[in-house]
Structure formats: C-alpha cells, structure tokens
Design an enzyme around this catalytic site. Structure first.
Site, mmCIF file in Angstrom:
data_model
loop_
_atom_site.group_PDB
_atom_site.id
_atom_site.type_symbol
_atom_site.label_atom_id
_atom_site.label_comp_id
_atom_site.label_asym_id
_atom_site.label_seq_id
_atom_site.Cartn_x
_atom_site.Cartn_y
_atom_site.Cartn_z
ATOM 1 N N HIS A 150 0.842 -1.209 0.000
ATOM 2 C CA HIS A 150 0.000 0.000 0.000
ATOM 3 C C HIS A 150 0.868 1.246 0.000
ATOM 4 O O HIS A 150 1.734 1.397 0.855
ATOM 5 C CB HIS A 150 -0.884 0.046 1.254
ATOM 6 C CG HIS A 150 -2.017 -0.924 1.225
ATOM 7 N ND1 HIS A 150 -3.202 -0.694 1.853
ATOM 8 C CD2 HIS A 150 -2.140 -2.137 0.634
ATOM 9 C CE1 HIS A 150 -4.012 -1.711 1.646
ATOM 10 N NE2 HIS A 150 -3.382 -2.609 0.919
ATOM 11 N N TYR A 165 -9.343 5.217 7.566
ATOM 12 C CA TYR A 165 -9.492 5.569 8.987
ATOM 13 C C TYR A 165 -10.551 6.667 9.044
ATOM 14 O O TYR A 165 -10.335 7.754 8.495
ATOM 15 C CB TYR A 165 -8.182 6.128 9.549
ATOM 16 C CG TYR A 165 -7.095 5.107 9.779
ATOM 17 C CD1 TYR A 165 -6.287 4.648 8.738
ATOM 18 C CD2 TYR A 165 -6.837 4.623 11.066
ATOM 19 C CE1 TYR A 165 -5.279 3.728 8.976
ATOM 20 C CE2 TYR A 165 -5.821 3.699 11.306
ATOM 21 C CZ TYR A 165 -5.054 3.255 10.254
ATOM 22 O OH TYR A 165 -4.053 2.340 10.481
ATOM 23 N N LYS A 209 1.385 -0.088 15.124
ATOM 24 C CA LYS A 209 2.810 -0.155 15.461
ATOM 25 C C LYS A 209 3.237 -1.372 16.287
ATOM 26 O O LYS A 209 4.435 -1.673 16.354
ATOM 27 C CB LYS A 209 3.198 1.095 16.272
ATOM 28 C CG LYS A 209 3.214 2.364 15.452
ATOM 29 C CD LYS A 209 4.460 2.443 14.586
ATOM 30 C CE LYS A 209 4.354 3.463 13.514
ATOM 31 N NZ LYS A 209 4.368 2.941 12.151
ATOM 32 N N TYR A 266 3.968 6.624 9.976
ATOM 33 C CA TYR A 266 3.179 5.436 9.626
ATOM 34 C C TYR A 266 4.055 4.390 8.918
ATOM 35 O O TYR A 266 4.008 3.205 9.250
ATOM 36 C CB TYR A 266 1.969 5.821 8.770
ATOM 37 C CG TYR A 266 0.878 4.780 8.803
ATOM 38 C CD1 TYR A 266 -0.246 4.929 9.599
ATOM 39 C CD2 TYR A 266 0.985 3.614 8.028
ATOM 40 C CE1 TYR A 266 -1.242 3.951 9.638
ATOM 41 C CE2 TYR A 266 0.005 2.636 8.068
ATOM 42 C CZ TYR A 266 -1.107 2.809 8.869
ATOM 43 O OH TYR A 266 -2.079 1.833 8.909
HETATM 44 P P1 RFL Z 1 2.394 -11.770 21.420
HETATM 45 O O1 RFL Z 1 1.984 -11.828 20.016
HETATM 46 O O2 RFL Z 1 1.351 -11.505 22.473
HETATM 47 O O3 RFL Z 1 3.134 -13.132 21.731
HETATM 48 C C1 RFL Z 1 3.463 -13.552 23.028
HETATM 49 C C2 RFL Z 1 3.431 -15.068 23.066
HETATM 50 O O4 RFL Z 1 3.825 -15.494 24.372
HETATM 51 C C3 RFL Z 1 2.994 -16.558 24.762
HETATM 52 N N1 RFL Z 1 3.029 -16.635 26.237
HETATM 53 C C4 RFL Z 1 3.668 -17.587 26.922
HETATM 54 N N2 RFL Z 1 4.377 -18.656 26.522
HETATM 55 C C5 RFL Z 1 4.895 -19.456 27.494
HETATM 56 N N3 RFL Z 1 4.718 -19.240 28.822
HETATM 57 C C6 RFL Z 1 4.010 -18.174 29.257
HETATM 58 N N4 RFL Z 1 3.835 -17.972 30.545
HETATM 59 C C7 RFL Z 1 3.456 -17.292 28.295
HETATM 60 N N5 RFL Z 1 2.716 -16.174 28.362
HETATM 61 C C8 RFL Z 1 2.459 -15.799 27.119
HETATM 62 C C9 RFL Z 1 1.644 -16.198 24.188
HETATM 63 O O5 RFL Z 1 0.791 -17.331 24.070
HETATM 64 C C10 RFL Z 1 2.041 -15.628 22.832
HETATM 65 O O6 RFL Z 1 2.101 -16.629 21.843
HETATM 66 O O7 RFL Z 1 3.520 -10.679 21.678
HETATM 67 P P2 RFL Z 1 4.737 -10.146 20.708
HETATM 68 O O8 RFL Z 1 5.464 -11.287 20.102
HETATM 69 O O9 RFL Z 1 5.435 -9.137 21.509
HETATM 70 O O10 RFL Z 1 3.983 -9.435 19.490
HETATM 71 C C11 RFL Z 1 3.254 -8.253 19.672
HETATM 72 C C12 RFL Z 1 2.062 -8.211 18.715
HETATM 73 O O11 RFL Z 1 1.312 -9.416 18.828
HETATM 74 C C13 RFL Z 1 1.147 -7.010 18.981
HETATM 75 O O12 RFL Z 1 1.905 -5.878 19.330
HETATM 76 C C14 RFL Z 1 0.294 -6.665 17.745
HETATM 77 O O13 RFL Z 1 -0.651 -7.689 17.492
HETATM 78 C C15 RFL Z 1 -0.431 -5.343 17.972
HETATM 79 N N6 RFL Z 1 -1.320 -4.975 16.862
HETATM 80 C C16 RFL Z 1 -0.832 -4.414 15.714
HETATM 81 N N7 RFL Z 1 0.507 -4.269 15.534
HETATM 82 C C17 RFL Z 1 0.981 -3.801 14.342
HETATM 83 O O14 RFL Z 1 2.200 -3.665 14.216
HETATM 84 N N8 RFL Z 1 0.179 -3.468 13.292
HETATM 85 C C18 RFL Z 1 -1.159 -3.592 13.380
HETATM 86 O O15 RFL Z 1 -1.857 -3.347 12.407
HETATM 87 C C19 RFL Z 1 -1.728 -4.047 14.641
HETATM 88 N N9 RFL Z 1 -3.039 -4.192 14.784
HETATM 89 C C20 RFL Z 1 -2.693 -5.205 16.979
HETATM 90 C C21 RFL Z 1 -3.545 -4.776 15.908
HETATM 91 C C22 RFL Z 1 -3.247 -5.851 18.086
HETATM 92 C C23 RFL Z 1 -4.605 -6.056 18.141
HETATM 93 N N10 RFL Z 1 -5.096 -6.749 19.245
HETATM 94 C C24 RFL Z 1 -5.979 -7.865 19.144
HETATM 95 C C25 RFL Z 1 -4.475 -6.576 20.537
HETATM 96 C C26 RFL Z 1 -4.905 -4.961 15.982
HETATM 97 C C27 RFL Z 1 -5.448 -5.573 17.107
HETATM 98 C C28 RFL Z 1 -6.954 -5.705 17.150
HETATM 99 C C1 PHB Z 2 -5.450 -4.487 10.605
HETATM 100 O O1 PHB Z 2 -5.483 -4.690 9.385
HETATM 101 O O2 PHB Z 2 -5.699 -5.394 11.418
HETATM 102 C C2 PHB Z 2 -5.111 -3.144 11.127
HETATM 103 C C3 PHB Z 2 -4.792 -2.133 10.246
HETATM 104 C C4 PHB Z 2 -4.471 -0.867 10.732
HETATM 105 C C5 PHB Z 2 -4.481 -0.635 12.093
HETATM 106 C C6 PHB Z 2 -4.777 -1.655 12.982
HETATM 107 C C7 PHB Z 2 -5.102 -2.916 12.504
HETATM 108 O O3 PHB Z 2 -4.177 0.615 12.565
#
Ligand code: RFL
Ligand code: PHB
Length: 393
Positions: free
Chosen positions: A74, A203, A299, A387
């Site tokens: 994108h 957005y 992020k 971004y």
């Molecule tokens: P994770 O992905 O939470 O992974 C941690 C892992 O540790 C495991 N764990 C354990 N394992 C063993 N023993 C224990 N005691 C444990 N406790 C936990 C867990 O099961 C898991 O597998 O953390 P990590 O690797 O730091 O990654 C971070 C990302 O997952 C998170 O920041 C992103 O998903 C945030 N996020 C977004 N980030 C972006 O860069 N771009 C995006 O577009 C974006 N959109 C989002 C998001 C997060 C969202 N939610 C659901 C919180 C959109 C949403 C809706």
């Molecule tokens: C997504 O595609 O899940 C997504 C995109 C942009 C955001 C957050 C989540 O800011």
C-alpha cells in the site's frame, strides 16, 4: 529433564520467533517456549500492517517469500471525516516508502515453519513457565510439558511472552517503572468474506465513533468499530455491526461498503503502556511484554520486531567478542523508538476517536486537525513518515 541453551525465549509470537530466527542466522542457539498449541498461535487474528523497515528485515532474513507473494503493498491510506475521503500519499511524502498488509498469523506461520525447517526448537504447550536465578550468570526457565517438569539453564532470557506473560512480573519489585494510559473505549474487530471496498485502508472519524476498513486479501475484509472498552460481543449481532459500519464509513463520493458473512469477531481494550528499563540482569523484555500501543498507529508488531532485531545484534556482538556494550544499551536504544511510536499512536487515537467526555469544541478541534493533516504537506509528511516507520538501527 535438564537442558541448556544460550538464549531461552519465552513466547512464540512475532517477537520470540523473529528473535530465535535472527539468532540462528548469527549462529546462536536458542529454545522457544510457548504455552499454547501451534494451531492456536497460527490462527490468532491480530495485526495486519508491516512497516517498510519490517518488510525489509524479514526479506533480508530469508522469511519473506510468502509475504512478497501474498502481502498487499500500500502506497497510502485514506483519512475520512465529514463524509469525505482524503488520501495521504506515503510514496510521494516519504521518498518511496510503503507499508504491506499481511496478517500477523500468516507471518507467525512462516516463522514457525522456518524455525522447524532449520532444526530449531519451538516447544508448544509448555505450561507453568517460571523464571529463576536472575541474580546469577545462568538464569533458568522451568516449565511443564507432557506431564514432565523441565528446566533450561540459559546464558540469557528473551522475555517475549506478551503483555500477560511471566517474564516482566519476575523482575524484583521496584526495579521497573511503569508508564501507562487507558482509553475509555475499545475496538470491535471482524473478518468478513467480502472484497475490500477500497484498495487502501480507511481511517474514519465519525460523530458516532471511529471506524477502520482494512483487509487481508482481495476477498477478505478486516473492519473495526470503536465500542465501549469491555463491550459484550453478544450485543453485536452481525446486522448491527454492518449497520454501524455503514453509518460510520459512509462517504459522499459514491463509496459503497461491501458486506459478506462475518467469520471472526472480537473486542480489544486500548491502552498505552511502557516499562523502563526493558532489561533486568540477563533477561531482556521485547515486544508486548515491555510495551503496548493502541492499534490506531499499527505499530505493535513492528515495535516487537524492531526490539528483537536490536537484541539479536547485541547478543551477536557479545558472543563474537565478549563485547556487552550493545547489550547494556539495549533498553535505551529500543525505548527511543518505543516512545516515538507511543506518541504517534496516542496522536492518531486522539485525533480519530469519539471521546464521550469531550464536547462539541473537541470535535471541532479534531476536524481542524484532520483538515490540517490532509491539506498541509508538512503535516501530512509527519503522519506518513511515522506510519511507514523509521529505519531500524
Ligand atoms: P504476542 O503476540 O502476544 O506473543 C506472546 C506469546 O507469548 C505466549 N506466552 C507464553 N508462553 C509461554 N509461557 C508463558 N507464561 C506465556 N505467556 C504468554 C503467548 O501465548 C504468545 O504466543 O507478543 P509479541 O510477540 O510481543 O507481538 C506483539 C504483537 O502481537 C502485537 O503488538 C500486535 O498484534 C499489535 N497490533 C498491531 N501491531 C501492528 O504492528 N500493526 C497492526 O496493524 C496491529 N493491529 C494489533 C492490531 C493488536 C490487536 N489486538 C488484538 C491486541 C490490531 C489488534 C486488534
Ligand atoms: C489491521 O489490518 O488489522 C489493522 C490495520 C491498521 C491498524 C490496525 C489494525 O491501525
């Protein structure tokens, strides 16, 4: 069973898996522990946006093949307010930098496969993990697997276990300082079998609340709606979700929001959170274990991957020549990027959401800010460069 490894990694999310892979490329052995099953982590729907620097890193590390084929490049996003769309052109404003939309769980699948193909150890369903000996030079991780108690002696521990993990709480009381802010709303996210209604992310700031159109493929749309922070998903039958999305994403210019069967729904709270420092002795915290950003800036996953890239380089310098300078700088190096992302994510969140407690003045102020960001090249460049992300050191 007793084991030994150089770097014991807790958590097989993006942070833990990328760390293990980058260490492997540096010739440093590690073991990854994950409390859930492989199927669970491979199907957990979360982030979607990869910064240019993240994409470059994954390609350089040899794990970008499927992302290059299936990820969607994108060159901009749309900001929508007062029913009109305004494009922020990333390519033009940042000298050609772009983002890639590729589901986090797809990246997690690719990384797990790459670790297993290289003979790496990723131990799923490792329960009751606990951290010991942090005051010593061989900290240990204890855990239970297949009914057996295990202990890994490590040179270092990678605390990559997300916000609810065990690593951060293992640091003695009083060492870490927490900075946080909670927002009075959450996001209701869905995946639907429907073609995206626009080629780029939208957005939208609307009086009824924020809405976001994203996507996962040419036939799958990802959509989000601002909702109360602990909203019961049962209050949102599919018809209500579509009705609300139609209202919030409506545009004057003949925009049509495609609908289709919803096959995944969830509500996420929104918070900003940082602990400092991101290190205690031989344990390094990375990703969500150390910081959370509201998703409006896209992020979180990018920060997690930047942290472990910095950590892998620092560990490589240590193992190559016993030089611990970069390890000692790890926290400060990461925190500079983390706070930039915190500011950006807070700014995007405050510009785009409806704050219940605010009045008409604040809504007008948001519109004035959006008008500025979409009409001033200087302001648009600031949004665009944040971004697409800054190069990883
Ligand atoms: P994770 O992905 O939470 O992974 C941690 C892992 O540790 C495991 N764990 C354990 N394992 C063993 N023993 C224990 N005691 C444990 N406790 C936990 C867990 O099961 C898991 O597998 O953390 P990590 O690797 O730091 O990654 C971070 C990302 O997952 C998170 O920041 C992103 O998903 C945030 N996020 C977004 N980030 C972006 O860069 N771009 C995006 O577009 C974006 N959109 C989002 C998001 C997060 C969202 N939610 C659901 C919180 C959109 C949403 C809706
Ligand atoms: C997504 O595609 O899940 C997504 C995109 C942009 C955001 C957050 C989540 O800011």
């Amino acid at each position: 069973m007793k084991m030994h490894t150089r770097v014991g990694i807790v958590g097989a999310g993006p942070a833990g898996l990328v760390l293990s892979h980058l260490l492997h490329l540096e010739g440093i052995e590690s073991i990854v522990l994950e409390s859930h099953t492989r199927e669970y982590v491979e199907s957990r729907v979360r982030a979607g946006v990869l910064e240019q620097g993240t994409v470059d890193l994954l390609n350089a590390a040899g794990v970008g093949d499927r992302m290059r084929r299936e990820g969607l490049g994108h060159g901009g996003i749309e900001l929508r307010f007062n029913r009109r769309g305004h494009r922020i052109d990333f390519r033009d404003l940042t000298g050609g930098r772009t983002i890639t939309v590729y589901g986090q769980q797809e990246l997690v699948k690719d990384l797990i496969q790459a670790r297993l193909d290289a003979g790496g150890q990723v131990l799923f369903e490792a329960s009751d993990a606990s951290i010991h000996g942090l005051e010593t030079t061989t900290p240990q991780i204890r855990f239970c697997k297949d009914g057996e108690q295990n202990e890994i002696d490590c040179d270092f521990i990678g605390g990559c276990d997300g916000f609810h993990g065990v690593c951060r709480p293992s640091v003695p009381e009083g060492v870490l300082k927490v900075y946080e802010r909670n927002y009075p709303f959450g996001w209701l996210g869905i995946l639907a079998s429907a073609a995206p209604s626009s080629d780029e992310l939208i957005y939208a700031n609307h009086e009824r609340g924020f809405a976001l159109q994203s996507m996962r493929s040419p036939s799958i749309t990802r959509l989000y709606l601002q909702c109360p922070p602990d909203e019961d998903i049962a209050q949102w039958p599919d018809e209500r979700i579509w009705e609300e999305l139609q209202l919030r994403l409506a545009g004057d210019e003949g925009f049509h929001l495609n609908e289709g069967p919803i096959f995944q729904k969830g509500v996420t709270g929104m918070r900003s959170y940082v602990v400092e420092p991101m290190q205690y002795r031989r344990m390094f915290l990375a990703g969500d274990a150390a910081h959370i950003v509201p998703p409006t800036g896209a992020k979180g996953m990018n920060l997690a991957i930047a942290d472990v890239r910095i950590l892998s380089k620092a560990l490589a310098a240590y193992y190559a020549a016993g030089d611990d300078t970069k390890l000692n700088q790890y926290s400060a190096t990461c925190l500079r990027r983390v706070w930039r992302a915190q500011h950006f994510s807070w700014w995007m969140t405050s510009m785009l959401h409806h704050f219940e407690a605010d009045g008409e003045f604040d809504y007008r102020r948001q519109l004035a800010e959006l008008d500025y960001v979409t009409s001033s090249r200087a302001a648009a460049t600031s949004l665009a460069e944040n971004y697409v992300g800054f190069p990883i050191e």
